[in-house]
Design an enzyme around this catalytic site. Sequence first.
Site: not given
Ligand code: PLP
Length: 393
Positions: A39, A272
């Site tokens: 993601k 700035y």
């Molecule tokens: C983002 C997410 C993960 C991955 O988590 P990590 O801590 O990056 O391994 C797993 N499950 C769900 C539902 C998530 O939203």
Amino acid sequence: MKKLCREVWVEVDLDAIKKNLRAIRHHIPNKSKIMAVVKANAYGHGSVEVARHALEHGASELAVASVEEGIVLRKAGITAPILVLGFTPLRCVKESAAWKITLSAFQVDWIKEATEILEKEAETDRLAIHINVDTGMGRLGVRTKEKLLEIVKALTASKFLRWEGIFTHFSTADEPDTTLTRLQHDKFISFLRFLKDQGIELPTVHMNNTAAAIAFPEFSADMIRLGIGMYGLYPSAYIKQLNLVKLAPALSLKARIAYVKTMRTEPRTISYGATYIADPEEVIATLPVGYADGYSRELSNRGFVLHRGKRVPVAGRVTMDMIMVSLGESEGKQGEEVVIYGRQKGAEISVDEVAEMLDTINYEVVSTISRRVPRIFIRDGEILKVSAPVLYV
Ligand SMILES: *Cc1c(COP(=O)(O)O)cnc(C)c1O
């Protein structure tokens, strides 16, 4: 690399990702599959390339935050299962089925309406569904056994949906106090047992994120959802000091010096607000990275970069597209490489260190590196691919 006109880029070490997958693979039971969580553009690393590489090196499924993120992967030719972890509104159900993207669901009405929507579509395959169970994350998911049973019944009765998985998500698996994680685990297991007691056969069961996969490998079930660990970062300092799995960061952020000057003339103000006044013999280098690239403005007069293997401080405020750093009285050359996150000649500025400075977590530092920064993928020490979103001349 001489092709970049604005010389700032992310380097993604695909070999590190492979090693991290292998390290996690050896830590969890053999029977547990790995779902690579890609993601948010693979936590800023580049979703298509990371997904492909992860699938070649031990992951068998992918997870994303939205249908859109899934479609990006499908359009790149990726055929592995892709699960959307977030909520998907009913109006996107048709699209998801057409692209064979698996959705998470946790409401009976949603299941029933999704079935009705797909009924109207003649030719699509069944849409795969994973049920999200909320055992203590308090975000999305079904919270009671009774509701869960209703959902399972609606799902198994649907001719247009296919029940493929059931999962929960831990909220404190990265912390030393394991009470809530154990409670969440036990609650999830009791929900699963309740279903089994009704004669229901379970599909793929999954709960572990990176932290839980490291701290509770015995909870890995049929599959883990591996995010941050695949990128070589630990979910927390606590998980890191457990020293159970050795991970190597895959991402570096680098730039080339755009301009160097010695501050001989007045006024010797930098950036700035003129919050930094240089000394007359001070050498100031300008770098083409700024807050619009994800280099936080909070690093104004606080951050460091590596130049010739030495830490040099950010001088003055971070601007949208550029920063200035002080080389002290050392020389510097236009076009010279500096490291913003990563290693140079034995020195390191880790993403963890930057996260601490910003009072946040490594997840946020990498995932907010913006799209305009080109990603260069390194495999076996060579450039495999450059992905530049805007223009690559
Ligand atoms: C983002 C997410 C993960 C991955 O988590 P990590 O801590 O990056 O391994 C797993 N499950 C769900 C539902 C998530 O939203």
